[in-house]
Design an enzyme around this catalytic site. Structure first.
Site, PDB file in Angstrom:
ATOM      1  N   CYS A  48       0.840  -1.210   0.000  1.00  0.00           N
ATOM      2  CA  CYS A  48       0.000   0.000   0.000  1.00  0.00           C
ATOM      3  C   CYS A  48       0.869   1.252   0.000  1.00  0.00           C
ATOM      4  CB  CYS A  48      -0.891  -0.011   1.238  1.00  0.00           C
ATOM      5  SG  CYS A  48      -1.702   1.564   1.543  1.00  0.00           S
ATOM      6  N   CYS A  51       0.427   3.260   3.481  1.00  0.00           N
ATOM      7  CA  CYS A  51       0.827   2.729   4.792  1.00  0.00           C
ATOM      8  C   CYS A  51       2.177   3.319   5.214  1.00  0.00           C
ATOM      9  CB  CYS A  51       0.932   1.208   4.729  1.00  0.00           C
ATOM     10  SG  CYS A  51      -0.617   0.348   5.063  1.00  0.00           S
ATOM     11  N   HIS A 111      -4.313   0.496   8.004  1.00  0.00           N
ATOM     12  CA  HIS A 111      -4.804   0.263   6.651  1.00  0.00           C
ATOM     13  C   HIS A 111      -6.290  -0.143   6.660  1.00  0.00           C
ATOM     14  CE1 HIS A 111      -4.108  -0.836   2.406  1.00  0.00           C
ATOM     15  NE2 HIS A 111      -4.883  -1.882   2.631  1.00  0.00           N
ATOM     16  N   ASN A 151     -13.155  10.303  -0.997  1.00  0.00           N
ATOM     17  CA  ASN A 151     -13.772   9.325  -1.898  1.00  0.00           C
ATOM     18  C   ASN A 151     -13.583   7.984  -1.248  1.00  0.00           C
ATOM     19  OD1 ASN A 151     -14.537  10.927  -4.046  1.00  0.00           O
ATOM     20  ND2 ASN A 151     -12.543  10.737  -5.039  1.00  0.00           N
ATOM     21  N   SER A 159      -8.716   4.883  -5.191  1.00  0.00           N
ATOM     22  CA  SER A 159      -7.723   4.008  -5.793  1.00  0.00           C
ATOM     23  C   SER A 159      -7.071   3.105  -4.756  1.00  0.00           C
ATOM     24  CB  SER A 159      -6.655   4.853  -6.489  1.00  0.00           C
ATOM     25  OG  SER A 159      -6.046   5.727  -5.560  1.00  0.00           O
ATOM     26  N   HIS A 162      -6.854   2.124   1.858  1.00  0.00           N
ATOM     27  CA  HIS A 162      -6.316   2.734   3.088  1.00  0.00           C
ATOM     28  C   HIS A 162      -7.070   4.050   3.333  1.00  0.00           C
ATOM     29  CE1 HIS A 162      -2.688   3.254   5.843  1.00  0.00           C
ATOM     30  NE2 HIS A 162      -3.486   4.283   6.078  1.00  0.00           N
ATOM     31  N   HIS A 164      -8.341   7.484   3.668  1.00  0.00           N
ATOM     32  CA  HIS A 164      -7.660   8.753   3.413  1.00  0.00           C
ATOM     33  C   HIS A 164      -8.639   9.739   2.799  1.00  0.00           C
ATOM     34  CE1 HIS A 164      -7.632   6.786  -0.526  1.00  0.00           C
ATOM     35  NE2 HIS A 164      -7.508   7.990  -1.066  1.00  0.00           N
ATOM     36  N   GLN A 166      -8.694  13.785   0.585  1.00  0.00           N
ATOM     37  CA  GLN A 166      -7.869  14.663  -0.238  1.00  0.00           C
ATOM     38  C   GLN A 166      -8.239  16.109   0.043  1.00  0.00           C
ATOM     39  OE1 GLN A 166      -7.079  13.737  -4.351  1.00  0.00           O
ATOM     40  NE2 GLN A 166      -8.160  11.804  -4.172  1.00  0.00           N
TER      41      GLN A 166
HETATM   42  P1  H2U Z   1      -7.970   8.405  -4.373  1.00  0.00           P
HETATM   43  O1  H2U Z   1      -7.944   7.018  -3.827  1.00  0.00           O
HETATM   44  O2  H2U Z   1      -9.202   9.171  -3.857  1.00  0.00           O
HETATM   45  O3  H2U Z   1      -7.816   8.425  -5.841  1.00  0.00           O
HETATM   46  O4  H2U Z   1      -6.738   9.195  -3.730  1.00  0.00           O
HETATM   47  C1  H2U Z   1      -5.443   8.726  -3.765  1.00  0.00           C
HETATM   48  C2  H2U Z   1      -4.553   9.821  -4.253  1.00  0.00           C
HETATM   49  O5  H2U Z   1      -3.211   9.441  -3.994  1.00  0.00           O
HETATM   50  C3  H2U Z   1      -4.657  10.074  -5.749  1.00  0.00           C
HETATM   51  O6  H2U Z   1      -5.099  11.394  -5.959  1.00  0.00           O
HETATM   52  C4  H2U Z   1      -2.392   9.931  -5.005  1.00  0.00           C
HETATM   53  C5  H2U Z   1      -3.239   9.869  -6.264  1.00  0.00           C
HETATM   54  O7  H2U Z   1      -2.856  10.882  -7.170  1.00  0.00           O
HETATM   55  N1  H2U Z   1      -1.162   9.141  -5.046  1.00  0.00           N
HETATM   56  C6  H2U Z   1       0.039   9.737  -4.710  1.00  0.00           C
HETATM   57  O8  H2U Z   1       0.075  10.928  -4.442  1.00  0.00           O
HETATM   58  N2  H2U Z   1       1.169   8.966  -4.652  1.00  0.00           N
HETATM   59  C7  H2U Z   1       1.204   7.635  -4.972  1.00  0.00           C
HETATM   60  O9  H2U Z   1       2.237   7.017  -4.863  1.00  0.00           O
HETATM   61  C8  H2U Z   1      -0.013   6.959  -5.455  1.00  0.00           C
HETATM   62  C9  H2U Z   1      -1.270   7.754  -5.424  1.00  0.00           C
HETATM   63 ZN    ZN Z   2      -2.207   1.093   3.777  1.00  0.00          ZN
END
Ligand code: H2U
Ligand code: ZN
Length: 358
Positions: A48, A51, A111, A151, A159, A162, A164, A166
């Site tokens: 992840c 994490c 996580h 989200n 995506s 874990h 989180h 934004q």
């Molecule tokens: P979402 O799961 O809501 O997409 O948010 C995860 C965000 O994490 C996503 O905007 C960022 C993606 O751009 N990200 C990073 O900044 N670094 C990473 O290594 C993978 C994802």
């Molecule tokens: Zn994680």
């Protein structure tokens, strides 16, 4: 009140209408069935990127964090750099350059623990992090709006499981808060009262859409809800921005957020997906007495863990439409327990010292 015939309702915050068709709620469903998110996540996942201690894109390594963790999004949709003004040479071809900053906020090192599963104190930490980041980003001279959002769930495009959120901080006010600013300002100029304070008074008198409240926040299904189990959480005090919350308000908000998300999870006994976010006043030099801090929860699920509402057809081309009424949705959410279905004991007692409407 019973609403059993097709009608429209106005969203006074945006000026947009929603079509309600209560008689359609019983129609059969042979359409797409959603896959549910995995239920049993490990406490730590070595693959992840959120994490602690793990590597992210671009070779960044997360620290061994123990509370919340904020980092600049490695794939930021907005950049802070000053760009050249875009020239528009026709009134039908308009564009302006946009500056901003994007951050990711991990709720905790765990996580596997989403908002309803975190302890009250940890949810308070998440809120304090949103407050701190709002203040810090909002103070920058090129930032005028700070959008905090989560989200949750693969179905919402998250995506990574874990937990989180934004933060996107923008130079210009995005469409939704811009509409809300205009409507709240108009209402305040006409009535010398904030729109949402007057709306909340009405809802408390009527009760039918209220889920619960404590001394500082109320959770309800708004009269104009579009999504089946949409919820709005409204501050009682006329506080305009996240970073203006007092300590007791932070605790109260954490309690309400835990209760809303616990009931969501309990509705279909799954980790309930949604997009959630706060609408706060723009970050400018004004105090914004018209603005009441609130959070919208927009969950897509309709009648089970696997059947979602789509915003297609008439919704996309005409206007949003819903089948189950906001009153019935509120009744269902009200009837659920505050004990998370994965836990055998009630949520942390500190979350609800002054809670009403049990
Ligand atoms: P979402 O799961 O809501 O997409 O948010 C995860 C965000 O994490 C996503 O905007 C960022 C993606 O751009 N990200 C990073 O900044 N670094 C990473 O290594 C993978 C994802
Ligand atoms: Zn994680």
């Amino acid at each position: 009140m019973t609403y059993d015939t097709p009608h429209r309702r106005l969203n006074p915050l945006t000026g947009e209408w929603v079509l309600i068709s209560p008689h359609r709620a019983k129609r059969p469903w042979l359409g797409q069935v959603e896959k549910t998110s995995p239920e049993n996540l490990p406490t730590y996942d070595p693959t992840c990127y959120l994490c602690p201690r793990n590597e992210r894109a671009g070779g960044f390594r997360n620290p061994d964090y123990s509370s919340t963790f904020v980092f600049d999004n490695d794939f930021a949709a907005l950049l802070p750099d000053e760009t050249q003004a875009l020239a528009s040479d026709h009134p039908l071809l308009v564009s302006v350059s946009e500056r901003g900053l994007c951050q990711v906020v991990c709720f905790s090192p765990r996580h596997d623990l989403s908002l309803p599963e975190l302890d009250q104190i940890d949810v308070e930490n998440v809120i304090r992090t949103w407050m701190g980041q709002s203040a810090e980003l909002g103070a920058k001279d090129f930032i005028h709006y700070v959008q905090v959002f989560e989200n949750k769930g693969a179905v919402m495009g998250a995506s990574n499981p874990h937990p989180h959120s934004q933060i996107w901080a923008t130079g210009l006010i995005p469409n939704e808060p811009a509409k809300e600013l205009e409507r709240q300002t108009d209402y305040f100029n006409q009535h010398s009262h904030p729109l949402l304070a007057d709306y909340l008074d009405q809802e408390h008198k009527r009760q039918e859409r209220i889920l619960f409240s404590n001394d500082h926040f109320t959770a309800l299904v708004p009269y104009w809800a579009i999504w089946p189990f949409e919820v709005i959480v409204v501050a009682h005090r006329n506080v305009a921005r996240l970073n203006e919350l007092t300590d007791v308000e932070v605790s109260a908000l954490a309690g309400i957020m835990k209760r809303v998300t616990t009931r969501y999870d309990n509705l279909f006994e799954i980790s309930f997906p949604y997009s959630m976010g706060f609408h706060q006043a723009p970050f400018d030099t004004q105090s914004h007495p018209e603005w009441t801090l609130h959070a919208h929860f927009y969950p897509p699920l309709l009648r089970s863990a696997t059947v979602r509402k789509f915003m297609v057809g008439f919704e996309l081309l005409g206007m949003p439409q819903r089948d189950i009424t906001p009153e019935i949705a509120a009744e269902r959410l009200r009837s659920l327990s505050d004990v998370h279905y994965k836990r055998s004991s009630p949520v942390d007692k500190r979350s609800s010292p002054a809670d009403k409407h049990r």
